[in-house]
Write a protein that holds these residues in place. Sequence first.
Motif, PDB file in Angstrom:
ATOM      1  N   SER A  36      12.381 -19.967   4.139  1.00 18.76           N
ATOM      2  CA  SER A  36      11.713 -19.745   5.598  1.00 18.76           C
ATOM      3  C   SER A  36      10.225 -19.245   5.258  1.00 18.76           C
ATOM      4  O   SER A  36      10.073 -18.363   4.539  1.00 18.76           O
ATOM      5  N   SER A  37       9.072 -20.031   6.084  1.00 18.68           N
ATOM      6  CA  SER A  37       7.729 -19.503   5.973  1.00 18.68           C
ATOM      7  C   SER A  37       7.713 -18.141   6.503  1.00 18.68           C
ATOM      8  O   SER A  37       7.005 -17.177   5.888  1.00 18.68           O
ATOM      9  N   ALA A  38       8.496 -17.580   7.528  1.00 17.86           N
ATOM     10  CA  ALA A  38       8.515 -16.480   8.075  1.00 17.86           C
ATOM     11  C   ALA A  38       9.106 -15.212   6.870  1.00 17.86           C
ATOM     12  O   ALA A  38       8.374 -14.076   6.788  1.00 17.86           O
ATOM     13  N   THR A  39       9.947 -15.441   6.309  1.00 17.64           N
ATOM     14  CA  THR A  39      10.472 -14.719   5.328  1.00 17.64           C
ATOM     15  C   THR A  39       9.704 -14.504   4.306  1.00 17.64           C
ATOM     16  O   THR A  39       9.399 -13.168   3.758  1.00 17.64           O
ATOM     17  N   GLN A  40       9.158 -15.643   3.922  1.00 15.53           N
ATOM     18  CA  GLN A  40       8.074 -15.476   2.800  1.00 15.53           C
ATOM     19  C   GLN A  40       6.858 -14.706   2.990  1.00 15.53           C
ATOM     20  O   GLN A  40       6.136 -13.863   2.402  1.00 15.53           O
ATOM     21  N   ALA A  41       6.366 -14.703   4.531  1.00 16.12           N
ATOM     22  CA  ALA A  41       5.165 -13.886   4.820  1.00 16.12           C
ATOM     23  C   ALA A  41       5.406 -12.638   4.799  1.00 16.12           C
ATOM     24  O   ALA A  41       4.667 -11.761   4.521  1.00 16.12           O
ATOM     25  N   LYS A  42       6.601 -12.402   5.294  1.00 15.85           N
ATOM     26  CA  LYS A  42       7.216 -10.771   5.510  1.00 15.85           C
ATOM     27  C   LYS A  42       7.297 -10.168   3.860  1.00 15.85           C
ATOM     28  O   LYS A  42       6.632  -9.136   3.679  1.00 15.85           O
ATOM     29  N   ILE A  43       7.813 -10.913   3.109  1.00 17.03           N
ATOM     30  CA  ILE A  43       7.973 -10.220   1.641  1.00 17.03           C
ATOM     31  C   ILE A  43       6.490 -10.495   1.088  1.00 17.03           C
ATOM     32  O   ILE A  43       6.227  -9.159   0.366  1.00 17.03           O
ATOM     33  N   ILE A  44       5.790 -11.221   1.249  1.00 16.59           N
ATOM     34  CA  ILE A  44       4.152 -11.036   0.489  1.00 16.59           C
ATOM     35  C   ILE A  44       3.545 -10.133   1.515  1.00 16.59           C
ATOM     36  O   ILE A  44       2.895  -9.362   0.581  1.00 16.59           O
ATOM     37  N   GLY A  45       3.816  -9.809   2.590  1.00 21.68           N
ATOM     38  CA  GLY A  45       3.028  -8.723   3.230  1.00 21.68           C
ATOM     39  C   GLY A  45       3.470  -7.299   2.645  1.00 21.68           C
ATOM     40  O   GLY A  45       2.782  -6.571   2.656  1.00 21.68           O
ATOM     41  N   ALA A  46       4.766  -7.418   2.387  1.00 20.06           N
ATOM     42  CA  ALA A  46       5.224  -6.069   2.106  1.00 20.06           C
ATOM     43  C   ALA A  46       4.848  -5.472   0.651  1.00 20.06           C
ATOM     44  O   ALA A  46       4.362  -4.647   0.423  1.00 20.06           O
ATOM     45  N   ILE A  47       4.699  -6.615  -0.314  1.00 23.26           N
ATOM     46  CA  ILE A  47       4.026  -6.438  -1.604  1.00 23.26           C
ATOM     47  C   ILE A  47       2.566  -6.120  -1.524  1.00 23.26           C
ATOM     48  O   ILE A  47       1.975  -5.322  -2.189  1.00 23.26           O
ATOM     49  N   LEU A  48       1.901  -6.817  -0.612  1.00 25.65           N
ATOM     50  CA  LEU A  48       0.475  -6.449  -0.279  1.00 25.65           C
ATOM     51  C   LEU A  48       0.179  -5.044   0.217  1.00 25.65           C
ATOM     52  O   LEU A  48      -0.607  -4.427  -0.435  1.00 25.65           O
ATOM     53  N   SER A  49       1.054  -4.559   0.870  1.00 25.44           N
ATOM     54  CA  SER A  49       1.056  -3.241   1.479  1.00 25.44           C
ATOM     55  C   SER A  49       1.213  -2.328   0.531  1.00 25.44           C
ATOM     56  O   SER A  49       0.168  -1.157   0.434  1.00 25.44           O
ATOM     57  N   ILE A  50       2.203  -2.577  -0.297  1.00 22.32           N
ATOM     58  CA  ILE A  50       2.293  -1.419  -1.304  1.00 22.32           C
ATOM     59  C   ILE A  50       1.329  -1.511  -2.417  1.00 22.32           C
ATOM     60  O   ILE A  50       0.802  -0.437  -3.044  1.00 22.32           O
ATOM     61  N   SER A  51       0.804  -2.624  -2.837  1.00 24.52           N
ATOM     62  CA  SER A  51      -0.350  -2.744  -3.683  1.00 24.52           C
ATOM     63  C   SER A  51      -1.584  -1.925  -3.275  1.00 24.52           C
ATOM     64  O   SER A  51      -2.290  -1.349  -3.959  1.00 24.52           O
ATOM     65  N   GLY A  52      -1.811  -2.305  -1.990  1.00 22.04           N
ATOM     66  CA  GLY A  52      -3.057  -1.599  -1.355  1.00 22.04           C
ATOM     67  C   GLY A  52      -2.996  -0.025  -1.221  1.00 22.04           C
ATOM     68  O   GLY A  52      -3.839   0.597  -1.551  1.00 22.04           O
ATOM     69  N   ALA A  53      -1.796   0.331  -1.115  1.00 24.94           N
ATOM     70  CA  ALA A  53      -1.356   2.052  -1.168  1.00 24.94           C
ATOM     71  C   ALA A  53      -1.851   2.296  -2.358  1.00 24.94           C
ATOM     72  O   ALA A  53      -2.166   3.302  -2.593  1.00 24.94           O
ATOM     73  N   LEU A  54      -1.357   1.691  -3.437  1.00 27.73           N
ATOM     74  CA  LEU A  54      -1.701   2.075  -4.809  1.00 27.73           C
ATOM     75  C   LEU A  54      -3.090   2.271  -5.039  1.00 27.73           C
ATOM     76  O   LEU A  54      -3.476   3.146  -5.762  1.00 27.73           O
ATOM     77  N   VAL A  55      -3.918   1.102  -4.531  1.00 30.47           N
ATOM     78  CA  VAL A  55      -5.373   1.151  -4.966  1.00 30.47           C
ATOM     79  C   VAL A  55      -5.950   2.290  -4.228  1.00 30.47           C
ATOM     80  O   VAL A  55      -6.995   3.012  -4.774  1.00 30.47           O
ATOM     81  N   VAL A  56      -5.481   2.731  -3.101  1.00 33.57           N
ATOM     82  CA  VAL A  56      -5.865   3.833  -2.311  1.00 33.57           C
ATOM     83  C   VAL A  56      -5.776   5.192  -2.871  1.00 33.57           C
ATOM     84  O   VAL A  56      -6.646   6.354  -3.223  1.00 33.57           O
ATOM     85  N   VAL A  57      -4.539   5.254  -3.588  1.00 38.07           N
ATOM     86  CA  VAL A  57      -4.006   6.568  -4.270  1.00 38.07           C
ATOM     87  C   VAL A  57      -4.716   6.558  -5.656  1.00 38.07           C
ATOM     88  O   VAL A  57      -5.532   7.675  -6.034  1.00 38.07           O
ATOM     89  N   LEU A  58      -4.819   5.648  -6.564  1.00 33.32           N
ATOM     90  CA  LEU A  58      -5.329   5.620  -7.700  1.00 33.32           C
ATOM     91  C   LEU A  58      -6.884   5.321  -7.982  1.00 33.32           C
ATOM     92  O   LEU A  58      -7.215   5.896  -8.846  1.00 33.32           O
TER      93      LEU A  58
END
Length: 368
Positions: A140-162
């Motif tokens: 499902s494209s909806a599930t794929q979007a939610k998974i990709i969005g979760a990964i991007l959120s974690i990646s962005g937080a790591l950029v902010v912290v590190l």
Amino acid sequence: MGGAGEETVAWRYFSRDVVPFAAMFAVECTTVGSNTLYKAATLRGLSFYVFVFYSYVVSTLLLLPLSFMFGRSRRLPSAKSPLFFKISLLGLLGFTSQIVGCKGIEYSSPTLASAISNLTPAFTFTLAVIFRMEQILLRSSATQAKIIGAILSISGALVVVLYKGPKVLAAASFIPSSPIIFLQQNLTSFESSWIIGGLLLASQYFLLSVWYILQTRVMEVYPEEITVVFFYNLFATLISAPVCLLAESNLTSWVLKPDISLAAIIYSGVFVSLFSALTHTWGLHLKGPVYISLFRPLSIAIAVAMGAIFLGDALHLGSVIGSVILCFGFYTVIWGKAREDATKSVAGSEHAPLLLTHIVENEVLSLR
């Protein structure tokens, strides 16, 4: 008849979509305001143990009469019941997240706290999948979007912290010539540990996501918002009392004066521990944990403005890059969630005639 039907649809849209959206936006504004006031108060010497304990005391005292006036259409749960244990666990989670969050802001800034808060949708979505509150269909494209969005959120937080990076926006241009300059001078000399603060804040929002999941489970069994929030604050107060008193042994720190420290405590008790907890509990019952967590990214713009005006915070390149990635991930999750809800609505409308036919057939058979 058509007019009455349109009014019903409009009211349903207003009560189930517009009101929750406005309420969640107000919660984010009050939360950032509390973080900003707390940071300003710590620069004047307020202990975060004192802040957390007194905030819970204020909210518990305010909720006590409300729980009698507006509470209980249901009996209180037994002290030995699993529900009572879950509510006490909510108090422990809430207190722990408050302590970790206050310490994280002390090491960093309210702006970083708002940026890291964007991890909440990713954490909540992951936990909701684990506890089978969200469906995963990999094709499902909806599930794929939610998974990709979760990964991007974690990646962005790591950029902010590190990666803090150079200053993009100096706070001096926003600071008026007033006594607030005192805060700016103190903040400039205060060298915070950006990574430690970020890790503490990430831990806070993971605990908050666990709180959302557990609170949703509690509301499914016992849908009494005011009563549940009162007991949550009561347990948090009882848990925080010995911990905070032992951690802050200087008795003079517990004496409050009518200054910014008292204002921060009252504000937090009324608008965070009480208003935000009630609104989140009601929203979790109405919309579920993932929807509530999706509003965290709105706090970035609010925190940047408040931090620049009241605290003298400067905006760093790492925060900008990380926040852009976080927001992109956030809106990807929102798109996936909206697409999933639309698919469910279409599926429900397609099955409605079949369901109606089945009901009519059953009624006819029962008449025979």
